[in-house]
Design an enzyme around this catalytic site. Structure first.
Site, PDB file in Angstrom:
ATOM      1  N   ARG A  49       1.246  -1.178   0.051  1.00  0.00           N
ATOM      2  CA  ARG A  49       0.249   0.658  -0.193  1.00  0.00           C
ATOM      3  C   ARG A  49       0.560   1.285   0.212  1.00  0.00           C
ATOM      4  O   ARG A  49       2.332   0.613   0.290  1.00  0.00           O
ATOM      5  CB  ARG A  49      -0.878   0.284   1.540  1.00  0.00           C
ATOM      6  CG  ARG A  49      -0.207  -0.911   2.257  1.00  0.00           C
ATOM      7  CD  ARG A  49      -0.343  -0.196   3.430  1.00  0.00           C
ATOM      8  NE  ARG A  49      -0.637   1.515   4.071  1.00  0.00           N
ATOM      9  CZ  ARG A  49       1.081   2.264   3.692  1.00  0.00           C
ATOM     10  NH1 ARG A  49       1.646   1.556   3.740  1.00  0.00           N
ATOM     11  NH2 ARG A  49       1.030   3.377   3.924  1.00  0.00           N
ATOM     12  N   GLY A  50       0.463   2.132   0.050  1.00  0.00           N
ATOM     13  CA  GLY A  50       0.879   3.721  -0.109  1.00  0.00           C
ATOM     14  C   GLY A  50       0.983   3.989  -1.908  1.00  0.00           C
ATOM     15  O   GLY A  50       1.445   3.003  -2.507  1.00  0.00           O
ATOM     16  N   ASP A 238      -2.071  11.041  -2.043  1.00  0.00           N
ATOM     17  CA  ASP A 238      -2.208   9.403  -3.076  1.00  0.00           C
ATOM     18  C   ASP A 238      -2.740  10.979  -4.233  1.00  0.00           C
ATOM     19  O   ASP A 238      -2.472   9.795  -5.090  1.00  0.00           O
ATOM     20  CB  ASP A 238      -3.829   8.642  -2.875  1.00  0.00           C
ATOM     21  CG  ASP A 238      -2.987   8.075  -1.309  1.00  0.00           C
ATOM     22  OD1 ASP A 238      -3.202   8.786  -0.008  1.00  0.00           O
ATOM     23  OD2 ASP A 238      -2.730   7.016  -1.522  1.00  0.00           O
ATOM     24  N   ASN A 248      -5.392  12.045   0.635  1.00  0.00           N
ATOM     25  CA  ASN A 248      -4.311  11.606   1.175  1.00  0.00           C
ATOM     26  C   ASN A 248      -5.624  10.802   2.084  1.00  0.00           C
ATOM     27  O   ASN A 248      -6.905  11.275   2.383  1.00  0.00           O
ATOM     28  CB  ASN A 248      -3.914  12.780   2.278  1.00  0.00           C
ATOM     29  CG  ASN A 248      -1.814  11.637   3.044  1.00  0.00           C
ATOM     30  OD1 ASN A 248      -1.933  10.836   2.422  1.00  0.00           O
ATOM     31  ND2 ASN A 248      -1.780  12.005   3.824  1.00  0.00           N
ATOM     32  N   LYS A 249      -4.607   9.901   3.383  1.00  0.00           N
ATOM     33  CA  LYS A 249      -5.847   9.176   4.190  1.00  0.00           C
ATOM     34  C   LYS A 249      -6.174   9.631   5.010  1.00  0.00           C
ATOM     35  O   LYS A 249      -6.375  10.779   5.456  1.00  0.00           O
ATOM     36  CB  LYS A 249      -4.191   8.738   5.388  1.00  0.00           C
ATOM     37  CG  LYS A 249      -4.976   7.412   6.106  1.00  0.00           C
ATOM     38  CD  LYS A 249      -5.674   6.353   5.582  1.00  0.00           C
ATOM     39  CE  LYS A 249      -5.308   5.423   4.233  1.00  0.00           C
ATOM     40  NZ  LYS A 249      -5.699   4.300   3.751  1.00  0.00           N
TER      41      LYS A 249
END
Ligand code: RUB
Length: 354
Positions: A49-50, A238, A248-249
Site C-alpha cells: 500500500r502507499g 495519494d 491523502n489518508k
C-alpha cells in the site's frame, strides 16, 4: 534514504517479492507475486500500500503479465486494465500503468521491455524521494533557525515511509534526511485508524531507524498544536489536483485544519507522479475509495501469548463507514515538497511541472 531495506524487489526466480505489510509490526513476512492477478490482489488486500509502491507493483504486474502471456500484447493490455482498477484514489497506479502501456504498444520485445520499464520507474522513485528528503529537510532547518530551537517536533499521518514509496518515502523522506544530518528530531505518529498504518508501519520504520517518535491517538494532534508541541506537519499524498487540493489518508484534512488554526506549517510531500494534472478541483473531483466496514469493526493485534488475533470492538449490528481518504483544500497547505523543489499549492506552480 533509509538505505537498509526495499519494500519490493525482483527475486532470483524473476518473481516480484514484496514485504507483506499486513503482518507488520509483529512479523516480517514476504509474499511472492508471480502473475498479474497476484499483483492485483496484493494491491487490493493491502499486502502492499502507499501510492508509490502501489504504482511500482502495478508496473511490475504488467511485466508479470507479459511473462505469463509470452508477450501477447492483447492479453498484456487486458491484464494491465484489470490492475488499473484495483484501487481508485492513488493516481500513481494509473500513471504507472499508462506508462507501461506505451511500452507495450511500441515494443517488439514486450517481456524484456516491460521488465526494464518497471525497474526504471522504481529506480526513478528512489532518486525522486531522495530529492524530496533534501528539499523537505531544508524546510526543517529553516524553521529551526527562525524559531531558534534545537529539537524539532514533526507530526505525520498514515505511513508515507519506505514501505509506501521507494526508497525513502515521501513524508518520511525529510525526517530520514534530518536524522542523517544529525538534527534532533522527534516524530508525533498518528495511529491512523482504521488500518493503523501510523501505529503499525510508521512507528516500525522509525524504531528501526533509531528515530525518536511517539504514537498518538488520531484525535490528539490538535491539542499538541495548541500546546506549541508541533513545529511542522508533513504528510504524503495519494493524488494532488492542479489547484493544489491534496487527497491523502482519511483524517489528514482535520490535521490541516488544526494546523491552520495554530499557525503550524502544513506540508505535503510527493513525487511529481502523484499530481493529477487533469483534475482541476480536488475537493470536488477526486474519487474517494470506500473500504469494507469490517476494517472499522475489527482490529488486529497480538494477545498476551504473542498470537496475532483479530478482535471486534463494536456491537454486532452497528453500522460503520470507512472512507479511505479525504481531500485537504489547497488553502490549508503551506507548500508541496517535490523532487523539483518546494512549490505553492496552486495552478500556476503545479502547471509548470507537467
Ligand atoms: C496510504 C496513504 C499515504 C499516501 C502517501 O494509504 O494515504 O499517506 O499513499 O504515500 P493506504 P506515498 O495505506 O490506504 O494505501 O508515500 O506513496 O506518497
Amino acid at each position: 534514504m533509509n538505505g537498509r531495506y526495499k519494500a519490493i524487489w525482483l527475486n532470483d526466480t524473476g518473481d516480484l517479492e514484496v514485504i507483506d505489510q499486513r503482518y507488520l509490526p509483529f512479523e516480517k513476512k514476504t509474499r511472492i507475486l508471480k502473475t498479474a492477478i497476484d499483483s492485483c490482489e496484493a494491491i487490493k488486500d493491502m499486502t502492499v500500500r502507499g501510492a508509490g509502491v502501489i504504482g511500482n507493483v502495478a508496473a511490475f504486474g504488467v511485466y508479470l503479465a507479459a511473462r505469463e502471456f509470452d508477450g501477447n500484447k492483447t492479453q498484456v493490455k487486458q491484464s494491465a486494465m484489470v490492475i488499473r482498477e484495483s484501487r481508485p484514489t492513488a493516481i500513481n497506479l494509473m500513471w504507472a500503468i499508462d506508462r507501461m502501456m506505451v511500452v507495450v504498444e511500441q515494443s517488439s520485445d514486450v517481456v524484456n521491455d516491460c521488465k526494464r520499464e518497471a525497474i526504471a520507474i522504481a529506480d526513478e522513485d528512489v532518486l525522486r524521494t531522495q530529492k524530496v528528503g533534501e528539499f523537505g529537510c531544508g524546510i526543517i532547518e529553516n524553521i529551526m533557525a527562525k524559531k531558534k530551537i534545537n529539537q524539532f517536533n514533526i507530526l505525520t499521518h498514515c505511513n508515507a515511509g519506505w514501505l509506501a514509496i521507494l526508497d525513502s518515502g515521501s513524508a518520511l523522506a525529510p525526517i530520514y534526511e534530518a536524522h542523517k544530518r544529525g538534527i534532533d528530531i522527534h516524530v508525533w505518529v498518528d495511529e491512523t485508524r482504521p488500518r493503523n498504518q501510523g501505529a503499525s508501519l510508521t512507528s516500525w520504520e522509525l524504531l528501526d531507524a533509531g528515530i525518536q517518535h511517539t504514537i498518538i491517538p488520531d484525535n490528539t494532534g490538535g491539542f499538541l498544536m495548541q500546546q506549541g508541541k508541533v513545529d511542522m506537519v508533513v504528510t504524503g499524498a495519494d493524488r494532488v489536483a492542479l489547484n493544489g487540493d491534496a487527497a491523502n489518508k482519511i483524517g489528514t484534512y482535520l490535521k490541516a485544519l488544526a494546523a491552520k488554526d495554530n499557525h503550524v506549517p502544513f506540508y505535503v510531500a510527493l513525487p511529481i507522479s502523484t499530481f493529477d494534472f487533469e483534475c482541476n478541483n480536488g475537493v470536488q473531483d477526486i474519487e474517494i475509495e470506500i473500504r469494507s466496514e469490517d476494517e472499522v469493526h475489527i482490529m488486529r493485534g497480538v494477545d498476551e501469548n504473542g498470537r496475532i488475533q483479530n478482535i471486534r470492538i463494536t456491537a454486532e449490528g452497528s453500522v460503520a463507514a470507512n472512507y479511505g481518504f479525504d481531500v485537504t483544500p489547497a488553502r490549508l497547505i503551506t507548500g508541496l515538497i517535490t523532487e523539483a523543489g518546494v512549490i505553492a499549492p496552486n495552478k500556476d506552480a503545479i502547471g509548470k511541472l507537467k
